[in-house]
Design a protein around this motif. Structure first.
Motif, PDB file in Angstrom:
ATOM      1  N   GLU A 429      28.259  22.826  58.357  1.00 19.37           N
ATOM      2  CA  GLU A 429      28.738  22.420  57.629  1.00 19.37           C
ATOM      3  C   GLU A 429      29.248  21.452  57.801  1.00 19.37           C
ATOM      4  OE1 GLU A 429      27.935  20.323  55.367  1.00 19.37           O
ATOM      5  OE2 GLU A 429      26.039  22.162  55.033  1.00 19.37           O
ATOM      6  N   ASN A 430      29.847  20.213  58.175  1.00 20.76           N
ATOM      7  CA  ASN A 430      30.984  20.056  57.390  1.00 20.76           C
ATOM      8  C   ASN A 430      31.310  19.362  57.037  1.00 20.76           C
ATOM      9  OD1 ASN A 430      30.320  17.429  57.501  1.00 20.76           O
ATOM     10  ND2 ASN A 430      29.879  17.795  59.826  1.00 20.76           N
ATOM     11  N   TRP A 431      30.056  19.102  55.107  1.00 21.72           N
ATOM     12  CA  TRP A 431      30.899  19.417  54.624  1.00 21.72           C
ATOM     13  C   TRP A 431      30.961  17.905  53.844  1.00 21.72           C
ATOM     14  CZ3 TRP A 431      28.621  22.797  51.101  1.00 21.72           C
ATOM     15  CH2 TRP A 431      28.768  23.619  51.820  1.00 21.72           C
ATOM     16  N   CYS A 432      30.681  16.575  54.980  1.00 22.07           N
ATOM     17  CA  CYS A 432      30.857  15.505  55.118  1.00 22.07           C
ATOM     18  C   CYS A 432      30.337  14.252  53.742  1.00 22.07           C
ATOM     19  CB  CYS A 432      30.806  14.430  55.945  1.00 22.07           C
ATOM     20  SG  CYS A 432      31.755  13.250  56.023  1.00 22.07           S
ATOM     21  N   MET A 433      31.380  13.627  52.116  1.00 24.26           N
ATOM     22  CA  MET A 433      30.609  12.952  52.026  1.00 24.26           C
ATOM     23  C   MET A 433      29.590  13.467  50.503  1.00 24.26           C
ATOM     24  SD  MET A 433      31.370   9.566  53.447  1.00 24.26           S
ATOM     25  CE  MET A 433      30.451   8.556  52.660  1.00 24.26           C
TER      26      MET A 433
ATOM     27  N   GLY B 249      37.783  19.488  55.536  1.00 21.07           N
ATOM     28  CA  GLY B 249      36.775  18.445  54.816  1.00 21.07           C
ATOM     29  C   GLY B 249      36.399  19.834  53.807  1.00 21.07           C
ATOM     30  N   PHE B 250      36.960  21.361  54.583  1.00 25.11           N
ATOM     31  CA  PHE B 250      36.373  22.248  53.869  1.00 25.11           C
ATOM     32  C   PHE B 250      37.554  22.918  52.446  1.00 25.11           C
ATOM     33  CE2 PHE B 250      33.671  25.911  54.415  1.00 25.11           C
ATOM     34  CZ  PHE B 250      32.997  25.766  55.898  1.00 25.11           C
ATOM     35  N   ARG B 252      39.740  20.402  51.107  1.00 25.79           N
ATOM     36  CA  ARG B 252      39.572  19.595  50.197  1.00 25.79           C
ATOM     37  C   ARG B 252      38.494  19.996  49.228  1.00 25.79           C
ATOM     38  NH1 ARG B 252      40.386  15.730  54.319  1.00 25.79           N
ATOM     39  NH2 ARG B 252      38.142  15.074  54.267  1.00 25.79           N
ATOM     40  N   LYS B 253      37.481  19.968  49.807  1.00 26.93           N
ATOM     41  CA  LYS B 253      36.245  20.227  48.676  1.00 26.93           C
ATOM     42  C   LYS B 253      36.258  21.963  47.972  1.00 26.93           C
ATOM     43  CE  LYS B 253      33.378  17.326  50.672  1.00 26.93           C
ATOM     44  NZ  LYS B 253      31.643  17.124  50.709  1.00 26.93           N
ATOM     45  N   PHE B 254      36.811  23.043  49.106  1.00 24.42           N
ATOM     46  CA  PHE B 254      36.627  24.563  48.486  1.00 24.42           C
ATOM     47  C   PHE B 254      37.994  25.073  48.458  1.00 24.42           C
ATOM     48  CE2 PHE B 254      32.208  22.985  50.254  1.00 24.42           C
ATOM     49  CZ  PHE B 254      31.985  22.889  49.510  1.00 24.42           C
ATOM     50  N   GLU B 262      32.148  31.894  53.705  1.00 17.19           N
ATOM     51  CA  GLU B 262      31.613  31.464  55.089  1.00 17.19           C
ATOM     52  C   GLU B 262      32.946  31.584  54.822  1.00 17.19           C
ATOM     53  OE1 GLU B 262      28.873  29.278  56.005  1.00 17.19           O
ATOM     54  OE2 GLU B 262      26.978  30.623  54.655  1.00 17.19           O
TER      55      GLU B 262
END
Lengths: 763, 763
Positions: A429-433, B249-250, B252-254, B262
């Motif tokens: 999962e790259n979490w993009c957008m 990305g990881f 930035r979000k979490f 994970e």
């Protein structure tokens, strides 16, 4: 010809509908070079529909970092190829189609002559490395086939593929030295530490196996290969450019750089030397696997048992013929046909098959799973593709679409995070957008009756996904009815998208007779109202304390509460309830004027500078077609009592935003979303709100189209009297009966029949 | 009690012979702390016989490198534990027993109280990290069980195992904070880049899975785990001390450092927080797998379904009872019994099982294989263990020994190098030491009739292995009859060992009726003569031009053409033909005097300084018992007509080189080879030349021993009148009949019966 055999692995045996006579070959209309210039981010190489292998030339290998800084130029190489480039580094086996971020580029192969060179060299001095100059004059790109002359090496390279095997044929000149390079350091969106590990095993003098493990956009990804040569190499060797390995028992005893068959290290490059005669053709077959070298070998043997290059090419192109014939269009305009079938080609590339011939695939939990009764797919660019690509599949590839959803449900079962995929590829999962748009795909399939999966279990997964309070402001969204900008950036985009997604969940719940779920998510579906600022007429970021954020520029996309869109575009994102939105914005008349302004105003340069993934061509006025949030906008006139304006705007977008030629796309193709918009709009209808049974009527841009549906029915669209000027719908006949609605239902299409438009040059 | 169940996976169901009454428990005689000081390199923790898990305390984590230089101190930590140390870092799950190089130390667990610390701290300041001071007064080490008080944390830790699962029980004090650390950075023979990748998945609040991938002595090794807690943790977190990951990305979000389930990165450490009450026991079970996290989970469920710590401990100790009872000895001397059963314990540790409960294992080709009808083993320290350990197995564990050979044949099938293993562990060849001694093991099994594998195919593998010209001078050896020192170092050791190995191949060929192979390899078996220098009376390195190397010091081990031995010791290495060697060296009389000198001369300190893996105690005169090349030497007197000297020397070595207590071993136990020498010699016979049917007679050092053989027979050795002084054999009776040979055949033993020695204090 093993085509029948490998087709069954792709799940195509059951998916190919009864076809038209196939009198006309459609492959010649496909122009894979379309979108390879600037921001289209498509690749020109060979692949089969939804194939696991995408074998394509890479024209550069820029690093993600340069001197410790992010290197913006790397963005141009999302698909590894830029049309303006003059050199080819080599041919790698995995590529995304049209993405706005990237990864992959696995297993670069390059044939060379002359002195051995193991570094790629630079574009301005191709002779400084193994790369080669080339000319577009000597380049042919077809669906399933690519050919180019490598000028520096005087080698003609030809590429084709099966689903899981890349097939290369190299025609050599007379040369004292002939090499084939296998570069495991090469990659797309590379940087020095991206390779975690590489491994190569020279099984015998024609067979190599190995893997490449990367920490890239996919955080932990391993791709395995088995490589077979048509003739034995006479010699081989290796360069490991990684830092020394501390335990050196190996090195003390053996020179691993020459003819040593078991190699491991962080940065392996190999070469294989061949004795060749002038005009001799050397072939190689590179099979991939997501799970093991053994798996790659099984794929190789199952799909590519012989050395008949033309046979593989014919099979690949026949696969494309079969898929392209799902939609037959009739128009005297060759250019339109080219754009149409190139678009259709681009929609049938991603998501890609991600499992071995025996059904084995790597799961999100990094364990090996076996797909039980479905084909496992990867590469879900869902923020883009839930809008039109998956609805298009739901209409024209429903079996595959259901398998894609089963792949997403497997993802859900395998992650510890209790989330359906956001943007996932290769077991990561790259979490993009933003948003949780998996729910849209699933709702669309359930509502339209294409749920060959357990729909109630899928709804449960949607509910859990939408209830993860830790995810991107969902906790506050649940409590306050909006995402506060001070808590989570792009808060307006998130609020609007969650509200739409929640509506989609509600539609699914209604279909499945779960009224409590329906009520609860319909409540959330109205939360878009909470970010509407009546004082400006735009959706606008709010803070935790309830107030709107003070600084606000509705033309800007940076730091304004939006992502890939400014307030002008994003404020229109209420596809689940355009009628209420129009009321909110001051009623129909005011709304039509507002939309007109969007399409006609001038967007000053300073607002465009931040936008990195579309060109100026991707914009009409302030309407941004190159990014997705506005894709439904032209159809909104229908809800404001001005369908003629929808018809006019749609035709304008079709005409200005889509061409063939390298620069034929104004922005990233986004895994087929841009192309799917084109196809729907050309056919005369569009899924404004996936999860609804209805498509909004637009303006068909071709004389006739026949949809060959998987249920055996055909649906014919006819546009009488249509032309570049006759863009307005004067009247419609559904199955011979007058039809006056501005929408047509999915059920009306899939039961077969005809929709006749009579076109006119007057609104 | 699931003991019956997991035993079947270890292949023990068929391997346990009819036992004696088992009136006496033998486990109390086993002292696992033996050899844990200085150079013994044994570990004191818990394991079951040949178990896949070796759960043991590590007292330090030195890096292989310090300030860019090789850190010699790391060598002391081959088994992770040094008796003199005052602190324990934690408990890791994989350890070699007594090796001279190392690796492993996977998955360190440490329970702590007080403020969270994620670095281990230093030995002089244990409070600077999570490690703890401890005292040997509060330490108990038994076969299959280990217990220690962690002083800094006031926690009592107890460890036991099943074959594939480490079981921990921690008794906590009252504490505000209680943590369990899982450190994936920790390892034995570690260095900053040893970790290639680590991955952890928090499945739920009691179950964790993951893996650790290393580039160490095993070039490319991955070990997987599944970890289960007896009670839910209340909170968890992570520290990734590796370089930043570029794609963020990881991040930035979490926040992945707190309760994020994970995790992937190069250097992961985790902590789990528990709410505990005073005296509360928290258990955890750590299952391993060589192939996958799923595999580890399967192993966990198959072998460790409950939380009964004492049950696991009893099962582990019963497993040891069963194995130890294969050889029952009778002697009034408790110390002798302790040394004997500790030695037996050390012989039954390596090789270790290397497959899941379903038979899955990682092969040399890095693919996953399923063991078809055999138990797959790893950790083959063959240069050591072909001498006495595997001959001992061939006598007392023939079923297991045949499975070990099948594991080696699988290695052969899986490598591209056409080589049987040299020194292999965990699906990797590390190439340590010289020779190709796999052939000795195989020959010994074939000649002695224990070949449950395809013997002819195995012989083919031996022939191919011995014919790889690229391997360590084998090409020159084949052409010239010796390895030239200027081409390949340690050339004399290699020549001598190849000649012995070739003789072993010949014996196998004779048994299998392949006379051409016999002739060809018997010719090579005499090549030892080509490195004998009559002018010095020693084996001596020769150069490519045929001349002996000029500089030559027969006392030195460095750069003299030998490895782990000087010319004095190594020149005696012709086990396949001692008679001819004695002739070469001037006849029996001269040879006896020469041997006497070896045992009595003084080795100046300067020659000892280079020897890093034995202590001064490992030497008697210039006879080096702590390294293996001389292990047969004391028995050579038999061939020179002086068996009484064999008897005397053997008893001297037994007495001086083996004790219990931490410093009870004079050198590395070498995966049980040192211990196997002790057992054979104590029983009164020794396999001078594995591949021969004969054992040389020595001097039994106990009153009586009963061998319980797998064929159901028993063989009894009795030594009447034996004592520390009565070391000479006056007469022998085999099954009641006078016996005068200085050797006894394998067949005579395995058909059952008795050998009675009458001992005397006179030669």
């Amino acid at each position: 010809m093993r085509i029948q055999y490998w087709y069954s692995f792709l799940g195509m045996a059951f998916a190919i509908p009864a076809m038209a006579q196939q009198t006309e070959s459609l492959v010649p209309y496909v122009k894979p070079l379309t979108g390879t210039a600037r921001m289209g981010h498509t690749y020109p190489g060979a692949t089969v529909p939804f194939g696991m292998v995408q074998l394509s030339p890479d024209t550069d290998t820029l690093s993600y970092e340069q001197n410790g800084q992010y290197n913006k130029d790397v963005y141009r190489y999302c698909a590894g190829y830029q049309y303006a480039d003059k050199t080819i580094v080599g041919f790698s086996h995995t590529h995304f189609n049209g993405t706005g971020h990237s990864d992959l580029g696995d297993f670069l192969i390059m044939p060379t002559t002359g002195a051995l060179q193991l570094n790629p060299g630079t574009a301005d001095k191709p002779e400084s490395g193994y790369r080669s100059a080339f000319s577009h004059d000597n380049e042919t790109a077809e669906a399933g086939y690519y050919k180019v002359k490598l000028d520096d090496h005087h080698i003609t390279a030809e590429l084709t593929t099966t689903p899981r095997v890349g097939i290369h044929r190299y025609t050599f000149p007379a040369a004292d030295q002939a090499h084939i390079i296998l570069d495991l350091v090469h990659g797309i969106y590379n940087y020095p530490d991206k390779n975690v590990w590489t491994y190569v095993r020279v099984v015998n003098d024609t067979l190599i196996t190995g893997y490449r493990q990367t920490n890239g956009w996919a955080r932990t990804r391993t791709e395995y290969f088995a490589l077979s040569f048509s003739k034995p190499f006479k010699n081989y060797g290796c360069e490991n450019s990684s830092a020394r390995q501390v335990y050196r028992g190996f090195w003390r005893k053996f020179n691993q750089n020459a003819n040593f068959p078991e190699l491991a290290g962080k940065q392996l490059k190999l070469f294989f030397d061949f004795a060749i005669t002038q005009g001799e053709q050397v072939m190689l077959k590179m099979a991939l696997s997501p799970v093991s070298m053994d798996g790659a070998l099984r794929n190789l043997r199952a799909e590519a048992g012989n050395w008949n290059f033309d046979g593989y090419k014919n099979a690949a192109q026949q696969a494309w013929e079969n898929e392209l014939h799902r939609v037959e269009i009739f128009t005297p305009d060759k250019a339109t046909k080219e754009v149409f079938y190139t678009s259709l080609y681009h929609t049938f590339i991603n998501p890609t098959v991600y499992m071995d011939v025996d059904g084995s695939y790597k799961g999100l939990d990094q364990n090996v799973h076996k797909a039980d009764g479905f084909v496992n797919y990867t590469t879900f660019s869902l923020w883009d593709t839930y809008r039109a690509l998956h609805p298009f599949f739901n209409l024209i590839q429903p079996a595959r679409n259901a398998d894609m959803i089963r792949s997403m449900l497997a993802h859900y079962d395998q992650t510890s995070l209790h989330m359906l995929p956001i943007w996932s590829h290769y077991a990561n999962e790259n979490w993009c957008m933003t948003g949780y748009h998996s729910v849209s795909l699933i709702a669309d399939a359930v509502v339209k009756g294409n749920a060959s999966f357990d729909a109630n279990k899928a709804l449960d997964a949607c509910i859990v996904t939408a209830s993860n309070r830790w995810y991107e402001g969902v906790g506050d969204y649940t409590d306050k009815g909006y995402v506060p900008e001070d808590k989570s950036g792009a808060s307006v985009s998130k609020t609007l998208e969650y509200a739409y997604d929640d509506w989609a969940i509600a539609q699914m719940a209604r279909k499945l007779n779960r009224p409590a779920v329906y009520d609860s998510f319909m409540r959330r579906a109205a939360y878009y109202k909470n970010v509407f600022d009546a004082s400006t007429g735009f959706m606008r970021p709010r803070l935790s304390n309830g107030s709107f954020k003070k600084e606000f520029d509705p033309l800007d996309t940076e730091g304004q509460g939006f992502i890939e869109g400014n307030a002008w575009n994003y404020s229109l994102y209420v596809p689940q309830d355009p009628g209420s939105m129009i009321e909110l914005m001051g009623g129909k008349k005011r709304f039509v004027a507002h939309l007109d302004s969007l399409f006609t105003m001038h967007l000053p340069d300073k607002y465009f500078e931040h936008t990195e993934d579309i060109t100026r061509d991707g914009i009409i006025g302030n309407y941004v077609h190159g990014n997705e949030p506005s894709h439904h906008v032209a159809y909104l006139y229908n809800w404001a009592g001005a369908p003629a304006k929808t018809q006019e705007r749609v035709r304008m977008i079709l005409k200005h935003q889509y061409h063939t030629g390298a620069d034929g796309l104004g922005g990233n193709d986004d895994c087929g979303q841009m192309s799917a918009w084109y196809i729907f709009s050309t056919l005369g209808f569009y899924p404004v709100a996936p999860g609804s049974e209805d498509y909004a009527i637009g303006s068909p841009a071709i004389e006739k189209a026949v949809l060959h549906l998987e249920n055996g029915n055909t649906f014919t669209v006819e546009a009488q009297n249509q032309s570049d000027k006759n863009v307005y719908v004067k009247k419609m006949l559904l199955n011979g009966q007058p039809y006056t609605k501005t929408a047509i239902s999915h059920a009306d299409i899939v039961k077969g029949g005809s929709l006749v438009f009579v076109m006119s040059n007057k609104p």
